[in-house]
Scaffold this active site. Structure first.
Site, mmCIF file in Angstrom:
data_model
loop_
_atom_site.group_PDB
_atom_site.id
_atom_site.type_symbol
_atom_site.label_atom_id
_atom_site.label_comp_id
_atom_site.label_asym_id
_atom_site.label_seq_id
_atom_site.Cartn_x
_atom_site.Cartn_y
_atom_site.Cartn_z
ATOM 1 N N GLN A 8 -9.890 -4.300 -3.724
ATOM 2 C CA GLN A 8 -11.208 -3.903 -3.220
ATOM 3 C C GLN A 8 -12.300 -4.260 -4.234
ATOM 4 O O GLN A 8 -13.380 -4.736 -3.879
ATOM 5 C CB GLN A 8 -11.233 -2.402 -2.923
ATOM 6 C CG GLN A 8 -12.567 -1.907 -2.413
ATOM 7 C CD GLN A 8 -12.895 -2.429 -1.020
ATOM 8 O OE1 GLN A 8 -12.092 -2.300 -0.110
ATOM 9 N NE2 GLN A 8 -14.074 -3.018 -0.854
ATOM 10 N N ARG A 33 -13.145 -9.078 1.339
ATOM 11 C CA ARG A 33 -11.733 -8.762 1.094
ATOM 12 C C ARG A 33 -10.878 -10.002 1.392
ATOM 13 O O ARG A 33 -9.961 -10.356 0.661
ATOM 14 C CB ARG A 33 -11.279 -7.595 1.995
ATOM 15 C CG ARG A 33 -11.926 -6.251 1.656
ATOM 16 C CD ARG A 33 -11.428 -5.728 0.324
ATOM 17 N NE ARG A 33 -9.992 -5.603 0.309
ATOM 18 C CZ ARG A 33 -9.284 -4.576 0.814
ATOM 19 N NH1 ARG A 33 -9.928 -3.556 1.333
ATOM 20 N NH2 ARG A 33 -7.965 -4.553 0.747
ATOM 21 N N CYS A 48 -16.449 0.842 0.280
ATOM 22 C CA CYS A 48 -15.213 0.108 0.577
ATOM 23 C C CYS A 48 -14.800 0.258 2.038
ATOM 24 O O CYS A 48 -14.049 -0.557 2.552
ATOM 25 C CB CYS A 48 -14.098 0.571 -0.349
ATOM 26 S SG CYS A 48 -13.587 2.288 -0.115
ATOM 27 N N HIS A 94 -7.309 0.761 -6.532
ATOM 28 C CA HIS A 94 -7.500 -0.138 -5.383
ATOM 29 C C HIS A 94 -8.120 -1.446 -5.912
ATOM 30 O O HIS A 94 -9.273 -1.778 -5.605
ATOM 31 C CB HIS A 94 -8.416 0.534 -4.361
ATOM 32 C CG HIS A 94 -8.375 -0.094 -3.000
ATOM 33 N ND1 HIS A 94 -7.531 -1.133 -2.668
ATOM 34 C CD2 HIS A 94 -9.114 0.168 -1.871
ATOM 35 C CE1 HIS A 94 -7.734 -1.472 -1.403
ATOM 36 N NE2 HIS A 94 -8.681 -0.706 -0.909
ATOM 37 N N ARG A 96 0.881 -1.165 0.000
ATOM 38 C CA ARG A 96 0.000 0.000 0.000
ATOM 39 C C ARG A 96 0.918 1.214 0.000
ATOM 40 O O ARG A 96 1.676 1.429 0.943
ATOM 41 C CB ARG A 96 -0.918 -0.003 1.213
ATOM 42 C CG ARG A 96 -1.647 1.308 1.398
ATOM 43 C CD ARG A 96 -2.758 1.227 2.405
ATOM 44 N NE ARG A 96 -3.895 0.507 1.840
ATOM 45 C CZ ARG A 96 -5.124 0.517 2.351
ATOM 46 N NH1 ARG A 96 -5.370 1.217 3.453
ATOM 47 N NH2 ARG A 96 -6.111 -0.140 1.786
#
Ligand code: CP
Ligand code: NVA
Length: 308
Positions: A132, A291, A263, A129, A102
């Site tokens: 996600q 996730r 999210c 992302h 990340r």
């Protein structure tokens, strides 16, 4: 060897293979049947930004696959003191079997991947992302919204909006994106997505009218107005996003059986009202749980494609 840096690098079949794997592993997990698909493998997890879901889901996920996750905060490793990304990549990828990062720019992620000997997964950048969206799509399937859906994203033209564009463009469904003026998606991302949409038959509609975007939608989604790294812009952003809250009035334009995805983390009273959030809590927290399952699908798929 394949990396998972953005959905633009995958075709529909590959995305669906990962989803199918995720569904299979989720079913096994629910039976407490932990198949060691990645026995003794280590996943390095580098975080240059905060996280709740990404950290917990990757660390738990790799453990359930028979491996171990190493939480590497940039506050604690030499990367945070200026060791170059390329050196960090060359060191860590000699010791672990897969890496999740990340970070801020996609460029930094690309640099890490270019120097890595092992598959690298994007755990969120300023631009994308993608993990996600794998969880979001799995949730859409589970709630009966994956068959030719009309989706509406209203909010900031950020990493989530870009990832929605890529998912829709690759899988071939309709996505309406509405952002306030000045907060549009990156033009290059839109051009790419439009190109993929031509191949897949996806309908991508980009505009600045949230009510129109949501009208008749099966899936409504949004994201925070203030992403990580933009905290200084909060006041201006909150003013500029007037009219973008997903509240009961906004949801009344969607289909009666529409689901709302987020999210997380969600900021009630800003991008979503408390009433809408709580009315859709079951979907939202299933999305968060997914996730864990979706990323196991991604990791096992990447592991199986090391030689390609
Ligand atoms: N949605 C998401 O990525 O959450 P975290 O920032 O908590 O990881
Ligand atoms: N757009 C948000 C997503 C958080 C999961 C951010 O980048 O902070």
């Amino acid at each position: 060897m394949r990396h998972f840096l953005t959905l633009r690098d995958f075709n529909k079949e590959e995305i669906l293979e990962m989803i199918t794997l995720a569904q299979k592993i989720k079913a096994q997990t629910k039976q407490k049947h932990y198949v060691p698909y990645m026995e003794r493998q280590a996943l390095g997890m580098i975080f240059e930004k905060s996280s709740t879901r990404t950290r917990v889901s990757f660390e738990t996920g790799i453990y359930q696959l028979g491996g171990i996750g190493l939480f590497l905060s940039s506050n604690d490793i030499q990367l945070g003191r200026g060791e170059p990304m390329r050196d960090t990549a060359r060191v860590i990828s000699r010791m672990v079997d897969m890496v999740m990062i990340r970070t801020f720019s996609q460029k930094k992620l690309d640099e890490f991947a270019a120097y890595s000997n092992v598959p690298v997964i994007n755990g969120l950048t300023d631009e994308y992302h993608p993990v996600q969206l794998m969880a979001d799509y799995l949730t859409m399937i589970e709630f009966g919204k994956a068959d030719n859906p009309v989706c509406a994203y209203v909010g900031d033209g950020n990493n989530m909006a870009h990832s929605w564009l890529m998912l829709a463009a690759k899988l071939g469904f309709e996505l309406r994106v509405s952002t306030p003026e000045g907060y549009e998606c990156d033009a290059a991302v839109v051009v790419d997505a439009m190109r993929f949409a031509e191949e897949s038959g996806a309908k991508l509609i980009i505009g600045n009218d949230p009510g129109a975007a949501v009208t008749g939608a099966d899936v409504v989604t949004t994201d925070t107005w203030v992403s990580m790294g933009q905290e200084d812009e909060k006041e201006r952003r909150v003013a500029d996003f007037t009219g973008y809250i997903v509240d009961d009035t906004m949801m009344s334009h969607a289909r009666d059986d529409a689901i709302f995805l987020h999210c997380l983390p969600a900021y009630r009273g800003y991008e979503v009202s408390d009433a809408v959030f709580e009315a859709h809590a079951e979907v939202i927290f299933s999305e968060a749980e997914n996730r864990l399952h979706a990323q196991k699908g991604v990791m096992v798929w990447l592991d199986a494609h090391r030689d390609s």
